[in-house]
Design a protein around this motif. Structure first.
Motif, PDB file in Angstrom:
ATOM      1  N   GLY A 187     -56.264 -76.228  49.808  1.00 14.30           N
ATOM      2  CA  GLY A 187     -56.902 -77.090  48.857  1.00 14.30           C
ATOM      3  C   GLY A 187     -55.987 -77.566  47.982  1.00 14.30           C
ATOM      4  N   GLY A 188     -54.786 -77.226  47.727  1.00 13.13           N
ATOM      5  CA  GLY A 188     -53.829 -77.438  46.564  1.00 13.13           C
ATOM      6  C   GLY A 188     -52.853 -78.589  47.429  1.00 13.13           C
ATOM      7  N   PHE A 189     -53.028 -79.879  46.870  1.00  7.74           N
ATOM      8  CA  PHE A 189     -52.306 -81.052  47.481  1.00  7.74           C
ATOM      9  C   PHE A 189     -50.999 -81.167  46.721  1.00  7.74           C
ATOM     10  N   PHE A 190     -49.820 -81.720  47.847  1.00  9.25           N
ATOM     11  CA  PHE A 190     -48.735 -81.894  47.404  1.00  9.25           C
ATOM     12  C   PHE A 190     -48.231 -83.033  47.854  1.00  9.25           C
ATOM     13  N   ALA A 203     -52.850 -84.412  42.516  1.00  7.21           N
ATOM     14  CA  ALA A 203     -54.166 -84.288  42.706  1.00  7.21           C
ATOM     15  C   ALA A 203     -55.083 -83.042  42.134  1.00  7.21           C
ATOM     16  N   VAL A 204     -54.222 -82.652  41.142  1.00  3.85           N
ATOM     17  CA  VAL A 204     -54.791 -81.385  40.450  1.00  3.85           C
ATOM     18  C   VAL A 204     -56.318 -81.272  40.335  1.00  3.85           C
ATOM     19  N   TRP A 205     -56.787 -82.575  40.261  1.00  6.61           N
ATOM     20  CA  TRP A 205     -58.323 -82.824  39.772  1.00  6.61           C
ATOM     21  C   TRP A 205     -58.784 -82.212  40.845  1.00  6.61           C
ATOM     22  N   ILE A 206     -58.617 -82.395  42.106  1.00  9.04           N
ATOM     23  CA  ILE A 206     -59.236 -81.742  43.332  1.00  9.04           C
ATOM     24  C   ILE A 206     -59.275 -80.270  43.467  1.00  9.04           C
ATOM     25  N   GLU A 207     -58.034 -79.712  42.993  1.00  6.06           N
ATOM     26  CA  GLU A 207     -57.888 -78.298  43.042  1.00  6.06           C
ATOM     27  C   GLU A 207     -58.885 -77.636  42.235  1.00  6.06           C
TER      28      GLU A 207
END
Length: 185
Positions: free
Chosen positions: A110-113, A121-125
């Motif tokens: 779930g951690g996008f890069f 997109a730390v907001w989704i993490e």
């Protein structure tokens, strides 16, 4: 004997065998060990809901066990509109498009890069019920397993992130990742 622990929650909409707890159970059965799952969604509706899940004793204990792992086996997701997380409704297509606009190419737990492996997109993490990027960095051996050639850019980003120590993949994916790595940015 070993214990196989899920590193992320799941989804009731995922078919049997694809949920993180199902995968952990299958690994544990094959190894003659036991499994421990996170009985919560992979993505909560908000950071507040996620935090409420994390304070539950069972979920907190399981995540603590996952943090103490000697080895992690992870998949690499992509940032496509037809990705599993969009298909399941975990992430809206408009949010995935927003993440791609910000450079997202893939994710681990779930951690996008982006292709350079930098967080996007730390907001989704903040909605993920599971291990964080920092938790994963503390695990001594992280193995990424990827078979889909369409995920080659995501694999390059995952390798650049420093989260992955070992890659298990096909010759086709390996060749494509090497081609992408050799291109000027």
């Amino acid at each position: 004997p070993c214990t196989v622990v899920s590193g992320i929650g799941g989804s009731a909409q995922v078919g049997e065998g694809l949920n993180s707890t199902d995968i952990a159970t299958r690994f544990a059965d094959a190894l003659g060990g036991k499994a421990e799952g996170i009985y919560a969604p992979a993505y909560a509706e908000s950071a507040d809901v996620r935090n409420a899940f994390l304070t539950h004793a069972d979920i907190g204990r399981t995540i603590a066990h996952a943090r103490g792992a000697d080895l992690a086996i992870v998949g690499v997701g992509d940032a496509a509109d037809d990705s599993l997380v969009v298909g399941l409704g975990c992430i809206a297509a408009k949010d995935m498009a927003r993440m791609r606009k910000d450079g997202a190419v893939g994710d681990i737990l779930g951690g996008f890069f982006n292709v350079r492996g930098e967080p996007v997109a730390v907001w989704i993490e903040n909605r993920v019920v599971g291990l964080t990027r920092e938790d994963l960095r503390k695990i001594p051996a992280v193995i990424a397993a990827v078979s889909e050639e369409a995920k080659s850019v995501a694999v390059l980003g995952a390798l650049n992130s420093g989260l992955v120590h070992t890659l298990v993949t096909s010759v086709g994916v390996a060749r494509r990742v090497l081609e992408l790595a050799d291109r000027p940015r």
